[in-house]
Design a protein around this motif. Structure first.
Motif, PDB file in Angstrom:
ATOM      1  N   ASP A  78      27.261  13.570  -4.742  1.00  0.00           N
ATOM      2  CA  ASP A  78      26.647  12.453  -4.013  1.00  0.00           C
ATOM      3  C   ASP A  78      26.172  11.313  -4.923  1.00  0.00           C
ATOM      4  O   ASP A  78      25.872  10.231  -4.428  1.00  0.00           O
ATOM      5  CB  ASP A  78      25.418  12.947  -3.215  1.00  0.00           C
ATOM      6  N   HIS A  79      26.088  11.573  -6.237  1.00  0.00           N
ATOM      7  CA  HIS A  79      25.458  10.570  -7.100  1.00  0.00           C
ATOM      8  C   HIS A  79      26.371   9.978  -8.156  1.00  0.00           C
ATOM      9  O   HIS A  79      25.898   9.481  -9.180  1.00  0.00           O
ATOM     10  CB  HIS A  79      24.171  11.137  -7.726  1.00  0.00           C
ATOM     11  N   VAL A 172       9.048   8.378 -13.154  1.00  0.00           N
ATOM     12  CA  VAL A 172       8.794   6.996 -13.618  1.00  0.00           C
ATOM     13  C   VAL A 172       9.822   6.002 -13.077  1.00  0.00           C
ATOM     14  O   VAL A 172       9.593   4.793 -13.157  1.00  0.00           O
ATOM     15  CB  VAL A 172       8.699   6.869 -15.166  1.00  0.00           C
ATOM     16  N   VAL A 173      10.959   6.503 -12.550  1.00  0.00           N
ATOM     17  CA  VAL A 173      11.887   5.602 -11.861  1.00  0.00           C
ATOM     18  C   VAL A 173      11.950   5.914 -10.362  1.00  0.00           C
ATOM     19  O   VAL A 173      12.908   5.560  -9.679  1.00  0.00           O
ATOM     20  CB  VAL A 173      13.303   5.615 -12.493  1.00  0.00           C
ATOM     21  N   VAL A 202       5.972   5.431  -9.354  1.00  0.00           N
ATOM     22  CA  VAL A 202       6.724   6.102  -8.278  1.00  0.00           C
ATOM     23  C   VAL A 202       6.750   5.204  -7.052  1.00  0.00           C
ATOM     24  O   VAL A 202       7.812   4.996  -6.431  1.00  0.00           O
ATOM     25  CB  VAL A 202       6.098   7.468  -7.902  1.00  0.00           C
ATOM     26  N   ILE A 203       5.577   4.646  -6.700  1.00  0.00           N
ATOM     27  CA  ILE A 203       5.493   3.798  -5.508  1.00  0.00           C
ATOM     28  C   ILE A 203       6.374   2.565  -5.673  1.00  0.00           C
ATOM     29  O   ILE A 203       7.098   2.163  -4.759  1.00  0.00           O
ATOM     30  CB  ILE A 203       4.021   3.410  -5.235  1.00  0.00           C
ATOM     31  N   GLN A 208      14.738   2.999  -4.777  1.00  0.00           N
ATOM     32  CA  GLN A 208      15.592   1.969  -5.390  1.00  0.00           C
ATOM     33  C   GLN A 208      16.836   2.541  -6.061  1.00  0.00           C
ATOM     34  O   GLN A 208      17.668   1.790  -6.567  1.00  0.00           O
ATOM     35  CB  GLN A 208      14.783   1.145  -6.387  1.00  0.00           C
ATOM     36  N   GLY A 209      16.953   3.853  -6.106  1.00  0.00           N
ATOM     37  CA  GLY A 209      18.151   4.465  -6.670  1.00  0.00           C
ATOM     38  C   GLY A 209      18.161   4.390  -8.192  1.00  0.00           C
ATOM     39  O   GLY A 209      17.206   3.949  -8.812  1.00  0.00           O
ATOM     40  N   LEU A 210      19.270   4.831  -8.754  1.00  0.00           N
ATOM     41  CA  LEU A 210      19.386   4.918 -10.209  1.00  0.00           C
ATOM     42  C   LEU A 210      20.430   3.948 -10.710  1.00  0.00           C
ATOM     43  O   LEU A 210      21.402   3.654 -10.037  1.00  0.00           O
ATOM     44  CB  LEU A 210      19.783   6.344 -10.593  1.00  0.00           C
TER      45      LEU A 210
END
Ligand code: MHO
Length: 212
Positions: A78-79, A172-173, A202-203, A208-210
């Motif tokens: 999926d990624h 952190v992402v 995190v917030i 936002q994905g990678l």
């Protein structure tokens, strides 16, 4: 609490290894992660600048009672885009560690192909894995030097062997999300300042994905 439980290894190549390091790092059941080079010629020592015929790879140590290999395979598929042609460095590979992993990898590959997709992913036995240079380990977390220092994460080996480093490299992402972070933060034995600092990241980045 993760030191004495049975664990298994999984090794995948799915493009630039920074992204799956964060993706899997905050996945429940992942114990530790390392990035490196896999699948190339014996007798050659790959480095980032001289990678030869190796691929960028992520190697996971996981608790099979919390996350199954099939669930990890679903995340693998999926990624990244297994139909896209890249140079070998960024090509799609599943490196299996035992016959059951091999069978499950083949099963999921065949399911993709049955949908008519032109999958380029190769399935090979896991051979020697060369750790990538220290600056690639937990790359996203390393962009927060003060946090690493506060947590005592100084060397590449610290970053590779630390469960907390694996989790935070995802958080952190934004990977894992705020609800999971809030339910896990106390188990990671973080102090109030670290929790506050990571929470706002995190917030900010959740959903936002990678990217690499
Ligand atoms: N485009 C990225 C790829 C890094 S990756 C570890 C960069 O060079 O910054 O291959």
């Amino acid at each position: 609490h993760y030191l004495n439980i049975p664990s298994e290894k999984a090794t995948f190549s799915m493009g630039c290894f920074w992204a799956p390091d964060s993706l899997f790092g905050s996945t429940p059941g992942i114990i530790t992660t390392r990035v490196g080079y896999a699948g190339g010629s014996e007798g050659f020592i790959p480095t980032y600048r001289n990678i030869g015929d190796y691929t960028e790879a992520i190697q996971l140590q996981y608790d099979p009672n919390t996350v199954t290999y099939l669930e990890l395979l679903k995340m693998f598929w999926d990624h990244h885009d297994p139909t896209a042609k890249f140079k070998k460095q960024y090509s799609s590979f599943i490196y299996y560690h035992n016959d059951q992993q091999k069978a499950e990898a083949e099963q999921t590959l065949n399911e993709k192909k049955a949908k008519g997709l032109d999958i380029l992913t190769k399935i090979e036995p896991a051979g020697q894995f060369f750790n990538a240079e220290d600056y690639h380990q937990k790359y996203r977390l390393q962009q927060h030097k003060n946090l690493c220092n506060d947590l005592g994460l100084k060397t590449g080996e610290d970053l590779i062997n630390s469960h907390v480093a694996a989790r935070l490299n995802g958080y952190v992402v934004g990977q894992g999300g705020i609800d999971q972070f809030d339910s896990e933060a106390s188990k990671l034995k973080l102090d109030e300042a670290a929790i506050k600092y990571i929470r706002q990241l995190v917030i900010k980045y959740e959903g936002q994905g990678l990217h690499c």
